[in-house]
Design a protein around this motif. Structure first.
Motif, PDB file in Angstrom:
ATOM      1  N   TYR A 148       0.700  -1.107  -0.047  1.00  0.00           N
ATOM      2  CA  TYR A 148       0.098   0.044   0.034  1.00  0.00           C
ATOM      3  C   TYR A 148       0.958   1.211  -0.143  1.00  0.00           C
ATOM      4  O   TYR A 148       0.173   2.351   0.097  1.00  0.00           O
ATOM      5  CB  TYR A 148      -0.998  -0.102   1.255  1.00  0.00           C
ATOM      6  CG  TYR A 148      -2.352  -1.016   1.148  1.00  0.00           C
ATOM      7  CD1 TYR A 148      -3.030  -0.790   0.363  1.00  0.00           C
ATOM      8  CD2 TYR A 148      -1.851  -2.323   1.816  1.00  0.00           C
ATOM      9  CE1 TYR A 148      -4.267  -1.749   0.447  1.00  0.00           C
ATOM     10  CE2 TYR A 148      -2.994  -3.090   1.557  1.00  0.00           C
ATOM     11  CZ  TYR A 148      -4.074  -2.912   0.957  1.00  0.00           C
ATOM     12  OH  TYR A 148      -5.264  -3.708   0.900  1.00  0.00           O
ATOM     13  N   LYS A 149       2.189   1.325  -0.191  1.00  0.00           N
ATOM     14  CA  LYS A 149       3.120   2.256  -0.082  1.00  0.00           C
ATOM     15  C   LYS A 149       2.802   3.592  -1.087  1.00  0.00           C
ATOM     16  O   LYS A 149       3.082   4.583  -0.905  1.00  0.00           O
ATOM     17  CB  LYS A 149       4.365   1.957  -0.128  1.00  0.00           C
ATOM     18  CG  LYS A 149       4.891   1.507  -1.343  1.00  0.00           C
ATOM     19  CD  LYS A 149       6.341   0.944  -1.295  1.00  0.00           C
ATOM     20  CE  LYS A 149       6.782   0.156  -2.642  1.00  0.00           C
ATOM     21  NZ  LYS A 149       8.253  -0.245  -2.525  1.00  0.00           N
ATOM     22  N   LYS A 150       1.943   2.970  -2.159  1.00  0.00           N
ATOM     23  CA  LYS A 150       1.603   4.010  -3.135  1.00  0.00           C
ATOM     24  C   LYS A 150       0.058   4.448  -3.098  1.00  0.00           C
ATOM     25  O   LYS A 150      -0.570   5.288  -3.895  1.00  0.00           O
ATOM     26  CB  LYS A 150       1.979   3.566  -4.620  1.00  0.00           C
ATOM     27  CG  LYS A 150       3.312   3.346  -4.846  1.00  0.00           C
ATOM     28  CD  LYS A 150       3.764   3.002  -6.190  1.00  0.00           C
ATOM     29  CE  LYS A 150       5.210   2.806  -6.464  1.00  0.00           C
ATOM     30  NZ  LYS A 150       5.362   2.556  -7.663  1.00  0.00           N
ATOM     31  N   ALA A 151      -0.645   4.008  -2.104  1.00  0.00           N
ATOM     32  CA  ALA A 151      -2.052   4.370  -1.749  1.00  0.00           C
ATOM     33  C   ALA A 151      -2.077   5.807  -1.143  1.00  0.00           C
ATOM     34  O   ALA A 151      -1.189   6.321  -0.716  1.00  0.00           O
ATOM     35  CB  ALA A 151      -2.517   3.402  -0.839  1.00  0.00           C
ATOM     36  N   PRO A 152      -3.263   6.468  -1.789  1.00  0.00           N
ATOM     37  CA  PRO A 152      -3.279   7.901  -1.463  1.00  0.00           C
ATOM     38  C   PRO A 152      -3.193   8.032  -0.041  1.00  0.00           C
ATOM     39  O   PRO A 152      -2.774   9.395   0.304  1.00  0.00           O
ATOM     40  CB  PRO A 152      -4.788   8.240  -1.854  1.00  0.00           C
ATOM     41  CG  PRO A 152      -5.260   6.873  -2.563  1.00  0.00           C
ATOM     42  CD  PRO A 152      -4.348   5.637  -2.466  1.00  0.00           C
ATOM     43  N   PHE A 153      -3.727   7.424   0.858  1.00  0.00           N
ATOM     44  CA  PHE A 153      -3.821   7.715   2.205  1.00  0.00           C
ATOM     45  C   PHE A 153      -2.648   6.839   3.163  1.00  0.00           C
ATOM     46  O   PHE A 153      -2.837   6.770   4.403  1.00  0.00           O
ATOM     47  CB  PHE A 153      -5.275   7.571   2.836  1.00  0.00           C
ATOM     48  CG  PHE A 153      -6.119   8.609   2.131  1.00  0.00           C
ATOM     49  CD1 PHE A 153      -6.148   9.792   2.563  1.00  0.00           C
ATOM     50  CD2 PHE A 153      -6.809   7.993   1.154  1.00  0.00           C
ATOM     51  CE1 PHE A 153      -6.782  10.940   1.979  1.00  0.00           C
ATOM     52  CE2 PHE A 153      -7.662   8.867   0.248  1.00  0.00           C
ATOM     53  CZ  PHE A 153      -7.757  10.416   0.862  1.00  0.00           C
ATOM     54  N   TYR A 154      -1.737   6.323   2.664  1.00  0.00           N
ATOM     55  CA  TYR A 154      -0.777   5.468   3.346  1.00  0.00           C
ATOM     56  C   TYR A 154       0.067   6.238   4.365  1.00  0.00           C
ATOM     57  O   TYR A 154       0.060   5.575   5.439  1.00  0.00           O
ATOM     58  CB  TYR A 154       0.530   5.043   2.288  1.00  0.00           C
ATOM     59  CG  TYR A 154       1.439   4.296   2.768  1.00  0.00           C
ATOM     60  CD1 TYR A 154       1.303   2.831   2.923  1.00  0.00           C
ATOM     61  CD2 TYR A 154       2.696   4.684   3.310  1.00  0.00           C
ATOM     62  CE1 TYR A 154       2.568   2.123   3.572  1.00  0.00           C
ATOM     63  CE2 TYR A 154       3.630   4.122   3.487  1.00  0.00           C
ATOM     64  CZ  TYR A 154       3.737   2.965   3.922  1.00  0.00           C
ATOM     65  OH  TYR A 154       4.857   2.314   4.452  1.00  0.00           O
ATOM     66  N   GLN A 155       0.227   7.388   4.084  1.00  0.00           N
ATOM     67  CA  GLN A 155       1.206   8.305   5.021  1.00  0.00           C
ATOM     68  C   GLN A 155       0.329   8.484   6.424  1.00  0.00           C
ATOM     69  O   GLN A 155       0.780   8.570   7.436  1.00  0.00           O
ATOM     70  CB  GLN A 155       1.667   9.604   4.425  1.00  0.00           C
ATOM     71  CG  GLN A 155       2.607   9.258   3.085  1.00  0.00           C
ATOM     72  CD  GLN A 155       3.841   8.823   3.774  1.00  0.00           C
ATOM     73  OE1 GLN A 155       4.259   8.699   4.944  1.00  0.00           O
ATOM     74  NE2 GLN A 155       4.456   7.933   2.761  1.00  0.00           N
TER      75      GLN A 155
END
Length: 232
Positions: A90-97
């Motif tokens: 999921y590191k490239k998912a929009p709300f990962y951070q």
């Protein structure tokens, strides 16, 4: 007062949180027998555009034990492996951070009792989603533990002063509205509508863990999805 009751599930699907959000009190049903190959200690996330089943290892599992008598493996390797899988997927998912620190906090929780460990995860996820429903462990409620099935559910509702009991649609064949009605409790079932959102640029894979939902949706959008259900 609306009450719902479910076994503790590890990072469950969004329908579980629809049930919580639609209740005044949510009872974590920790003093019933553990079910093998259920959703108590496992769920699914998106890995390489496929549904990937993850699980937490347990010690001396038996369906003759209550959920709150089951303990998690005391080896931390499974936590590190699961976090690595979630991060890489999921590191490239929009709300990962926003979401990954929450997931890391939940998985890293220092507790071996299965029920308490999952209770902590549900509390943290509810806080993130601004769900203010009161959470209670079933084992903390003074009730008639000699009762089974529907009768035990009704007794819990009576002890809590409920006038409505909301159950997942999967229990439709297990409960009878008239049996609740004679105790002045309105029995309802929550039926999720189709929930679809963008998962990268791939074909949508439905009904994955709440991890997938919040990786791809903001808190505001997730709360909108929580309202996509019908009470029957």
């Amino acid at each position: 007062m609306k009450v719902s009751i479910m076994q503790p599930y590890f990072f469950p699907y969004i329908g579980y949180f629809q049930l919580i959000a639609n209740s005044d009190v949510f009872v974590i049903y920790d003093d019933v027998n553990f079910i093998k190959k259920g959703w108590i200690n496992r769920n699914s996330i998106l890995v390489n555009n496929t549904s990937y089943l993850f699980s937490m290892p347990l010690q001396n599992v038996s369906q003759n034990k209550l959920i709150n008598e089951i303990f998690i493996s005391d080896l931390d390797k499974w936590k590190m492996d699961l976090l690595k899988t979630i991060s890489s997927s999921y590191k490239k998912a929009p709300f990962y951070q926003d979401v990954y620190p929450l997931i890391e906090k939940i998985i890293s929780f220092d507790e071996l009792n299965l029920a308490i460990y999952i209770q902590n995860s549900i509390q943290n996820l509810c806080a993130y989603l601004n769900i203010n429903t009161k959470l209670i462990m079933s084992s903390e409620i003074v009730k008639n533990n000699g009762l089974k099935g529907e009768n035990k559910i009704i007794d819990i509702c009576l002890q809590l002063g409920a006038n409505q009991y909301v159950n997942a649609i999967g229990g439709f064949e297990l409960y009878t509205k008239e049996n609740f009605r004679v105790k002045n409790i309105d029995l309802k079932f929550i039926k999720s509508e189709d929930i679809v959102y963008q998962q990268f640029k791939n074909e949508f894979k439905p009904w994955l863990s709440i991890i997938d939902v919040i990786m791809f949706n903001s808190v505001e959008d997730t709360r909108m999805l929580l309202n996509k259900f019908e009470l029957i």
